[in-house]
Design a protein around this motif. Structure first.
Motif, mmCIF file in Angstrom:
data_model
loop_
_atom_site.group_PDB
_atom_site.id
_atom_site.type_symbol
_atom_site.label_atom_id
_atom_site.label_comp_id
_atom_site.label_asym_id
_atom_site.label_seq_id
_atom_site.Cartn_x
_atom_site.Cartn_y
_atom_site.Cartn_z
ATOM 1 N N LEU A 1 -8.139 21.292 72.425
ATOM 2 C CA LEU A 1 -9.589 21.483 72.487
ATOM 3 C C LEU A 1 -9.998 22.778 71.795
ATOM 4 O O LEU A 1 -11.055 22.848 71.159
ATOM 5 C CB LEU A 1 -10.061 21.491 73.948
ATOM 6 C CG LEU A 1 -9.959 20.145 74.684
ATOM 7 C CD1 LEU A 1 -10.305 20.319 76.153
ATOM 8 C CD2 LEU A 1 -10.876 19.119 74.042
ATOM 9 N N GLN A 2 -9.171 23.800 71.902
ATOM 10 C CA GLN A 2 -9.482 25.057 71.224
ATOM 11 C C GLN A 2 -9.446 24.887 69.712
ATOM 12 O O GLN A 2 -10.270 25.452 68.990
ATOM 13 C CB GLN A 2 -8.500 26.148 71.649
ATOM 14 C CG GLN A 2 -8.873 27.524 71.073
ATOM 15 C CD GLN A 2 -7.823 28.573 71.361
ATOM 16 O OE1 GLN A 2 -6.637 28.296 71.243
ATOM 17 N NE2 GLN A 2 -8.247 29.769 71.725
ATOM 18 N N ASP B 1 -10.234 22.220 68.141
ATOM 19 C CA ASP B 1 -11.448 21.500 67.769
ATOM 20 C C ASP B 1 -12.672 22.408 67.803
ATOM 21 O O ASP B 1 -13.680 22.114 67.161
ATOM 22 C CB ASP B 1 -11.684 20.310 68.706
ATOM 23 C CG ASP B 1 -10.690 19.190 68.479
ATOM 24 O OD1 ASP B 1 -10.114 19.138 67.377
ATOM 25 O OD2 ASP B 1 -10.490 18.378 69.393
ATOM 26 N N GLY B 2 -12.590 23.487 68.554
ATOM 27 C CA GLY B 2 -13.716 24.399 68.668
ATOM 28 C C GLY B 2 -13.590 25.587 67.746
ATOM 29 O O GLY B 2 -12.910 25.548 66.719
ATOM 30 N N ARG B 3 -14.221 26.678 68.121
ATOM 31 C CA ARG B 3 -14.237 27.880 67.292
ATOM 32 C C ARG B 3 -13.087 28.825 67.613
ATOM 33 O O ARG B 3 -12.944 29.863 66.979
ATOM 34 C CB ARG B 3 -15.580 28.600 67.477
ATOM 35 C CG ARG B 3 -16.782 27.726 67.170
ATOM 36 C CD ARG B 3 -18.082 28.469 67.293
ATOM 37 N NE ARG B 3 -18.235 29.443 66.220
ATOM 38 C CZ ARG B 3 -19.279 30.276 66.123
ATOM 39 N NH1 ARG B 3 -20.226 30.236 67.048
ATOM 40 N NH2 ARG B 3 -19.349 31.121 65.138
ATOM 41 N N THR C 1 -15.757 33.755 67.501
ATOM 42 C CA THR C 1 -17.087 33.272 67.874
ATOM 43 C C THR C 1 -18.206 34.005 67.154
ATOM 44 O O THR C 1 -19.370 33.698 67.356
ATOM 45 C CB THR C 1 -17.287 33.430 69.393
ATOM 46 O OG1 THR C 1 -17.109 34.813 69.758
ATOM 47 C CG2 THR C 1 -16.270 32.580 70.155
ATOM 48 N N TRP D 1 -21.048 23.825 63.016
ATOM 49 C CA TRP D 1 -21.556 24.021 64.373
ATOM 50 C C TRP D 1 -23.076 23.958 64.368
ATOM 51 O O TRP D 1 -23.741 24.691 63.638
ATOM 52 C CB TRP D 1 -21.068 25.348 64.923
ATOM 53 C CG TRP D 1 -21.549 25.671 66.315
ATOM 54 C CD1 TRP D 1 -22.439 26.618 66.683
ATOM 55 C CD2 TRP D 1 -21.116 25.030 67.518
ATOM 56 N NE1 TRP D 1 -22.614 26.617 68.048
ATOM 57 C CE2 TRP D 1 -21.813 25.641 68.587
ATOM 58 C CE3 TRP D 1 -20.233 23.993 67.791
ATOM 59 C CZ2 TRP D 1 -21.634 25.260 69.906
ATOM 60 C CZ3 TRP D 1 -20.057 23.608 69.106
ATOM 61 C CH2 TRP D 1 -20.759 24.239 70.143
ATOM 62 N N PHE E 1 -22.861 21.257 69.279
ATOM 63 C CA PHE E 1 -21.700 20.434 68.979
ATOM 64 C C PHE E 1 -21.356 20.583 67.492
ATOM 65 O O PHE E 1 -22.134 21.116 66.695
ATOM 66 C CB PHE E 1 -21.959 18.955 69.308
ATOM 67 C CG PHE E 1 -23.049 18.326 68.494
ATOM 68 C CD1 PHE E 1 -22.773 17.654 67.314
ATOM 69 C CD2 PHE E 1 -24.377 18.410 68.912
ATOM 70 C CE1 PHE E 1 -23.786 17.077 66.568
ATOM 71 C CE2 PHE E 1 -25.395 17.833 68.169
ATOM 72 C CZ PHE E 1 -25.100 17.173 66.990
ATOM 73 N N PHE E 2 -20.157 20.113 67.148
ATOM 74 C CA PHE E 2 -19.705 20.144 65.758
ATOM 75 C C PHE E 2 -20.068 18.833 65.079
ATOM 76 O O PHE E 2 -19.833 17.754 65.636
ATOM 77 C CB PHE E 2 -18.190 20.366 65.675
ATOM 78 C CG PHE E 2 -17.781 21.796 65.876
ATOM 79 C CD1 PHE E 2 -17.818 22.683 64.815
ATOM 80 C CD2 PHE E 2 -17.358 22.242 67.116
ATOM 81 C CE1 PHE E 2 -17.433 24.002 64.989
ATOM 82 C CE2 PHE E 2 -16.971 23.559 67.291
ATOM 83 C CZ PHE E 2 -17.014 24.443 66.230
#
Length: 258
Positions: A41-42, A44-46, A50, A81, A85-86
Motif C-alpha cells: 500500500l505504501q 501505491d501511495g506517496r 509527502t 495525486w 486519490f491517484f
C-alpha cells in the motif's frame, strides 16, 4: 517398492522430529503478512515523500522534476495525486517530449513532430502514447535510424507511428519458445495491462506480428555473422543460415567414407 518405503520413512522421520520454519514456510509468512500488505500500500501511495517539492533537489516542484527525470525512462507508468486519490495519467499529458537524433537534454534546432503528434511505443509494461520529436537537421539520420538508436523497433520504414522496444521483442522471442504463447495472446495481455478492457486494436496486432518476423530474421542474420559481410545481407547464399541437423547424414562428419 523400495522407493515408496523410503518416502514413507522420510515422512515418519519428519513427523517425529521437531518442526522447523522450513517445514511450513507459508505458516511463518502468514504471521507477518500484514507487513507485506502495508508495504504494498505504501508503494501505491506517496511513501515517505509527502512534500510538493522534489525529494532530490528539494527546491523545484515535484511535477517538473518528474517530467525532466523521465527523459531517460519514458515508458514508466505514472499516476497523479488529485487530493484524495491517484488517477492514472501519462508522461505525455504531463508535458514530456522525447527528442530523437540528439543526446538527452540536447536541444534540436529543427524538431519535427511525429504524424499527428501521436506516437505509440509498446513496452513490456503496457502500450504507451508518447510525444516524439524527430530531428530534421541537415545532418540528421532517417526517422527509422533515429528510432533504432533509441532501442525502438519501428513498425514501418516510411513515416513510422508505432514502435516496439527491443527488450519486448527479445522477451516475446524467448517466451514463444518456452510457453508457446501466441502473439495474439501476448498483445491481448499488454492491452489488458494498459486499460483492462481487453479490446485489442487490429493495427497493433498486425504491426506486432510484422515486427516479430523482422526481428527473428535479423537475429538469425546476426547470429550467423552476416552483419559483418562486406557485401551486406544481399550476399547471403542459400542455406548459409541453416542449422545442421546432427541426426542427418553429413559426409565427412557422421557418415563413413564408404
Amino acid at each position: 517398492m523400495d522407493g515408496c518405503m523410503d518416502a514413507i520413512n522420510d515422512v515418519l522421520a519428519t513427523s517425529k522430529r521437531e518442526q522447523t520454519t522450513a517445514d511450513n514456510p507459508l505458516l511463518v509468512w502468514l504471521s507477518g503478512h500484514d507487513d507485506y500488505l502495508a508495504e504494498m500500500l505504501q508503494m501505491d501511495g506517496r511513501g515517505d515523500y509527502t512534500s510538493d517539492t522534489c525529494h532530490k533537489c528539494c527546491s523545484a516542484p515535484a511535477l517538473d522534476c518528474t517530467v525532466c527525470n523521465h527523459l531517460w525512462s519514458p515508458t514508466h507508468c505514472i499516476k497523479e495525486w488529485t487530493g484524495s486519490f491517484f488517477m492514472a495519467t501519462s508522461l505525455k499529458k504531463l508535458g514530456l517530449r522525447i527528442q530523437l537524433g540528439h543526446a538527452i537534454r540536447e536541444i534540436c534546432i529543427l524538431p519535427h513532430k511525429s504524424f499527428n503528434d501521436n506516437f505509440v511505443l509498446i513496452d513490456t509494461n503496457r502500450i504507451h502514447e508518447i510525444a516524439v520529436d524527430f530531428c530534421a537537421c541537415e545532418t540528421s539520420q532517417t526517422h527509422t535510424t533515429q528510432l533504432l538508436r533509441m532501442g525502438w523497433f519501428p513498425s514501418t520504414t516510411l513515416d513510422p507511428r508505432t514502435a516496439v522496444m527491443f527488450r519486448l521483442l527479445h522477451h516475446y522471442h524467448i517466451l514463444s519458445f518456452e510457453s508457446k504463447a501466441s502473439a495474439y495472446e501476448f498483445c491481448h495481455s499488454l492491452v489488458r495491462i494498459t486499460d483492462n478492457v481487453g479490446l485489442i486494436k487490429k493495427d497493433h496486432y498486425e504491426s506486432f506480428m510484422c515486427m516479430v518476423h523482422e526481428w527473428r530474421h535479423l537475429k538469425m542474420l546476426k547470429h550467423f555473422g552476416h552483419g559483418h559481410n562486406p557485401v551486406g545481407v544481399s550476399g547471403t547464399q542459400e542455406g548459409e543460415c541453416a542449422v545442421l541437423c546432427p541426426a542427418c547424414p553429413q559426409p565427412g562428419k557422421n557418415l563413413p567414407p564408404d
